[in-house]
Design a protein around this motif. Structure first.
Motif, mmCIF file in Angstrom:
data_model
loop_
_atom_site.group_PDB
_atom_site.id
_atom_site.type_symbol
_atom_site.label_atom_id
_atom_site.label_comp_id
_atom_site.label_asym_id
_atom_site.label_seq_id
_atom_site.Cartn_x
_atom_site.Cartn_y
_atom_site.Cartn_z
ATOM 1 N N SER A 144 0.814 -1.254 0.049
ATOM 2 C CA SER A 144 -0.119 0.073 -0.094
ATOM 3 C C SER A 144 0.823 1.107 -0.177
ATOM 4 C CB SER A 144 -0.857 0.064 1.185
ATOM 5 O OG SER A 144 -0.191 -0.073 2.493
ATOM 6 N N ASP A 145 0.337 2.441 -0.461
ATOM 7 C CA ASP A 145 1.035 3.750 -0.395
ATOM 8 C C ASP A 145 1.541 3.926 1.146
ATOM 9 O OD1 ASP A 145 0.592 3.663 -3.351
ATOM 10 O OD2 ASP A 145 -0.973 5.134 -3.178
ATOM 11 N N GLU A 146 0.658 3.752 2.049
ATOM 12 C CA GLU A 146 0.779 4.121 3.247
ATOM 13 C C GLU A 146 2.144 3.200 3.886
ATOM 14 O OE1 GLU A 146 -1.481 4.382 7.755
ATOM 15 O OE2 GLU A 146 -2.478 3.779 5.954
ATOM 16 N N THR A 147 2.248 2.242 3.701
ATOM 17 C CA THR A 147 3.234 1.261 3.854
ATOM 18 C C THR A 147 4.649 1.902 3.289
ATOM 19 O OG1 THR A 147 2.039 -0.851 4.164
ATOM 20 C CG2 THR A 147 4.544 -0.859 3.825
ATOM 21 N N GLN A 148 4.312 2.284 2.034
ATOM 22 C CA GLN A 148 5.723 3.008 1.264
ATOM 23 C C GLN A 148 6.051 4.351 1.888
ATOM 24 O OE1 GLN A 148 5.319 2.919 -3.109
ATOM 25 N NE2 GLN A 148 4.172 1.199 -2.933
ATOM 26 N N LYS A 149 5.113 4.745 2.568
ATOM 27 C CA LYS A 149 5.413 6.174 3.308
ATOM 28 C C LYS A 149 6.240 6.057 4.223
ATOM 29 C CE LYS A 149 1.514 8.811 1.390
ATOM 30 N NZ LYS A 149 0.129 9.525 1.578
ATOM 31 N N VAL A 150 5.588 4.830 5.399
ATOM 32 C CA VAL A 150 6.222 4.535 6.437
ATOM 33 C C VAL A 150 7.769 4.181 6.226
ATOM 34 C CG1 VAL A 150 6.347 2.712 8.027
ATOM 35 C CG2 VAL A 150 4.156 3.705 7.763
ATOM 36 N N VAL A 151 8.011 3.384 5.176
ATOM 37 C CA VAL A 151 9.397 2.926 4.709
ATOM 38 C C VAL A 151 10.035 4.168 4.440
ATOM 39 C CG1 VAL A 151 10.926 1.986 2.790
ATOM 40 C CG2 VAL A 151 8.862 0.699 3.983
ATOM 41 N N ALA A 153 9.653 7.580 5.386
ATOM 42 C CA ALA A 153 9.815 8.335 6.430
ATOM 43 C C ALA A 153 10.844 7.582 7.359
ATOM 44 C CB ALA A 153 8.396 8.470 7.320
ATOM 45 N N ALA A 154 10.759 6.241 7.478
ATOM 46 C CA ALA A 154 11.995 5.391 8.160
ATOM 47 C C ALA A 154 13.327 5.982 7.731
ATOM 48 C CB ALA A 154 11.650 4.322 8.252
ATOM 49 N N ILE A 155 13.578 5.740 6.314
ATOM 50 C CA ILE A 155 14.630 6.285 5.799
ATOM 51 C C ILE A 155 14.992 7.612 6.169
ATOM 52 C CG2 ILE A 155 15.858 6.540 3.554
ATOM 53 C CD1 ILE A 155 14.371 4.063 2.520
ATOM 54 N N GLU A 156 14.169 8.604 5.875
ATOM 55 C CA GLU A 156 14.515 10.114 6.088
ATOM 56 C C GLU A 156 15.235 10.302 7.530
ATOM 57 O OE1 GLU A 156 14.928 14.081 5.667
ATOM 58 O OE2 GLU A 156 14.443 12.470 4.242
ATOM 59 N N GLY A 157 14.678 9.286 8.593
ATOM 60 C CA GLY A 157 14.899 9.467 10.042
ATOM 61 C C GLY A 157 16.248 9.029 10.303
ATOM 62 N N LEU A 158 16.804 8.162 9.232
ATOM 63 C CA LEU A 158 18.270 7.620 9.735
ATOM 64 C C LEU A 158 19.217 8.839 9.482
ATOM 65 C CD1 LEU A 158 18.013 4.758 6.966
ATOM 66 C CD2 LEU A 158 17.830 4.545 9.524
ATOM 67 N N SER A 159 20.459 8.324 10.250
ATOM 68 C CA SER A 159 21.523 9.244 10.076
ATOM 69 C C SER A 159 21.922 9.389 8.741
ATOM 70 C CB SER A 159 22.684 8.453 10.924
ATOM 71 O OG SER A 159 23.323 7.500 10.211
ATOM 72 N N ALA A 197 20.819 0.427 8.891
ATOM 73 C CA ALA A 197 19.705 1.197 8.196
ATOM 74 C C ALA A 197 18.761 0.103 8.040
ATOM 75 C CB ALA A 197 20.174 1.693 6.918
ATOM 76 N N ARG A 198 18.874 -0.951 7.496
ATOM 77 C CA ARG A 198 17.820 -1.987 7.273
ATOM 78 C C ARG A 198 17.062 -2.292 8.356
ATOM 79 N NH1 ARG A 198 20.794 -5.790 2.739
ATOM 80 N NH2 ARG A 198 20.282 -4.605 0.983
ATOM 81 N N ALA A 199 17.818 -2.468 9.523
ATOM 82 C CA ALA A 199 17.155 -2.935 10.706
ATOM 83 C C ALA A 199 16.234 -1.852 11.535
ATOM 84 C CB ALA A 199 18.271 -3.287 11.787
ATOM 85 N N LYS A 200 16.627 -0.757 11.092
ATOM 86 C CA LYS A 200 15.747 0.323 11.604
ATOM 87 C C LYS A 200 14.534 0.698 10.806
ATOM 88 C CE LYS A 200 19.482 3.193 13.850
ATOM 89 N NZ LYS A 200 20.229 4.538 13.741
ATOM 90 N N VAL A 201 14.684 0.417 9.476
ATOM 91 C CA VAL A 201 13.535 0.612 9.099
ATOM 92 C C VAL A 201 12.747 -0.621 8.868
ATOM 93 C CG1 VAL A 201 12.528 0.290 6.202
ATOM 94 C CG2 VAL A 201 14.603 1.900 6.934
ATOM 95 N N ARG A 202 13.325 -2.028 9.060
ATOM 96 C CA ARG A 202 12.317 -3.126 9.437
ATOM 97 C C ARG A 202 11.413 -2.785 10.547
ATOM 98 N NH1 ARG A 202 12.142 -8.561 8.279
ATOM 99 N NH2 ARG A 202 10.954 -9.843 9.728
ATOM 100 N N GLN A 203 12.195 -1.977 11.802
ATOM 101 C CA GLN A 203 11.654 -1.933 13.100
ATOM 102 C C GLN A 203 10.268 -1.092 12.932
ATOM 103 O OE1 GLN A 203 14.165 -0.217 16.183
ATOM 104 N NE2 GLN A 203 12.387 0.078 17.595
ATOM 105 N N ALA A 204 10.808 0.078 12.167
ATOM 106 C CA ALA A 204 9.423 1.033 11.739
ATOM 107 C C ALA A 204 8.438 0.213 11.022
ATOM 108 C CB ALA A 204 9.967 2.242 10.881
ATOM 109 N N LEU A 205 8.713 -0.668 10.024
ATOM 110 C CA LEU A 205 7.531 -1.276 9.592
ATOM 111 C C LEU A 205 6.748 -2.183 10.304
ATOM 112 C CD1 LEU A 205 8.833 -2.464 5.903
ATOM 113 C CD2 LEU A 205 6.902 -1.322 6.428
#
Length: 211
Positions: A144-151, A153-159, A197-205
Motif C-alpha cells: 500500500s501507499d501508506e506502507t511505502q510512506k512508512v518506509v 519516513a523511516a529512511i528519512e529519519g536515519l543518520s 539502516a535496514r534494521a531500523k527500517v524493518r523496526q518501523a515497518l
C-alpha cells in the motif's frame, strides 16, 4: 569497468548527439532528483543541484577516463555537489559524519529490549519477541501507499550516512562496490551502515504493520 553501452553513450555525448543525452537524461533524472532531495532543503534547490550535475557531466565527459561505470561517475558528481550545498545550508557536517562512522559498529542493530537480559537464565540474549513473519500479512497492505510512506519516513529519519547507503543500495539498486565508490567508504563500513539502516527500517515497518 565500462560496459559497451556506457562506451557508446560516452562517444555520443562527446559528439554532441542530443538524442543520446536525451535518453540518458530520461533514464537518470528521477533518480538524481531523489538523491538530491536527501541533502536539499526543498524541491527547488534539489532541481538546481540536478541541473548543475548535468552541466558538469556535459563539461566533463571529454575528461572522463572510464575508471568507473558511467552511472557511478554521474552519481558521484551529484552527491559531491549536493553535499557542498548541504554544508552551505548547515544540513551536512563532515565532522559529525566522521564521528558517526566511528560509533556505528557499537550501535545495536535491534533494540536491546527485544532480547532476554544477561542474567535471565536459561535464555540470556535470546529473543523475547522474534522478527515478525510478514508472509502472513495481506499483500495489499504490504504494497500500500501508506506502507511505502512508512518506509520512506523511516529512511528519512536515519543518520545521514545510513540514509545514503540504504538509498543507493535498496532504492537505486546499486551494487556494494558502486555505493562504496560513490560515497568513498570501505566495504566493511558500507556493510555495517546498510545493516543498521535496514534494521531500523524493518523496526518501523513492524510497528506499523502490527497495529
Amino acid at each position: 569497468m565500462l560496459t559497451i553501452e556506457d562506451a557508446d553513450i560516452i562517444q555520443g555525448l562527446r559528439r554532441g548527439d542530443e538524442s543520446v543525452f536525451a535518453s540518458l537524461f530520461d533514464g537518470y533524472q528521477n533518480s538524481l532528483l531523489r538523491l538530491a532531495l536527501m541533502y536539499a532543503t526543498d524541491q527547488r534547490l534539489a532541481e538546481e543541484i540536478v541541473q548543475e550535475t548535468w552541466l558538469a557531466v556535459l563539461k566533463g565527459i571529454h575528461r572522463f577516463e572510464g575508471r568507473s561505470a558511467l552511472k557511478t561517475w554521474i552519481y558521484s558528481i551529484l552527491i559531491n555537489r549536493a553535499k557542498t550545498v548541504a554544508q552551505r545550508e548547515g544540513r551536512y557536517n563532515n565532522l559529525t559524519l566522521s564521528l558517526d562512522e566511528q560509533t556505528e559498529s557499537n550501535e545495536p542493530s535491534v533494540p536491546v529490549d527485544r532480547f532476554h537480559p544477561d542474567d535471565d537464565h536459561p535464555y540470556p540474549h535470546h529473543w523475547l519477541n522474534g522478527p515478525s513473519d510478514w508472509g502472513v500479512l495481506p499483500e495489499d497492505k504490504l504494497l500500500s501507499d501508506e506502507t511505502q510512506k512508512v518506509v520512506l519516513a523511516a529512511i528519512e529519519g536515519l543518520s545521514p550516512n545510513q540514509r545514503e547507503v540504504i538509498t543507493l543500495r535498496d532504492i537505486e539498486m546499486l551494487s556494494s562496490e558502486e555505493a562504496c565508490n560513490i560515497l568513498g567508504i570501505s566495504e566493511s563500513n558500507q556493510r555495517v551502515l546498510l545493516h543498521r539502516a535496514r534494521a531500523k527500517v524493518r523496526q518501523a515497518l513492524e510497528e506499523y504493520l502490527e497495529r
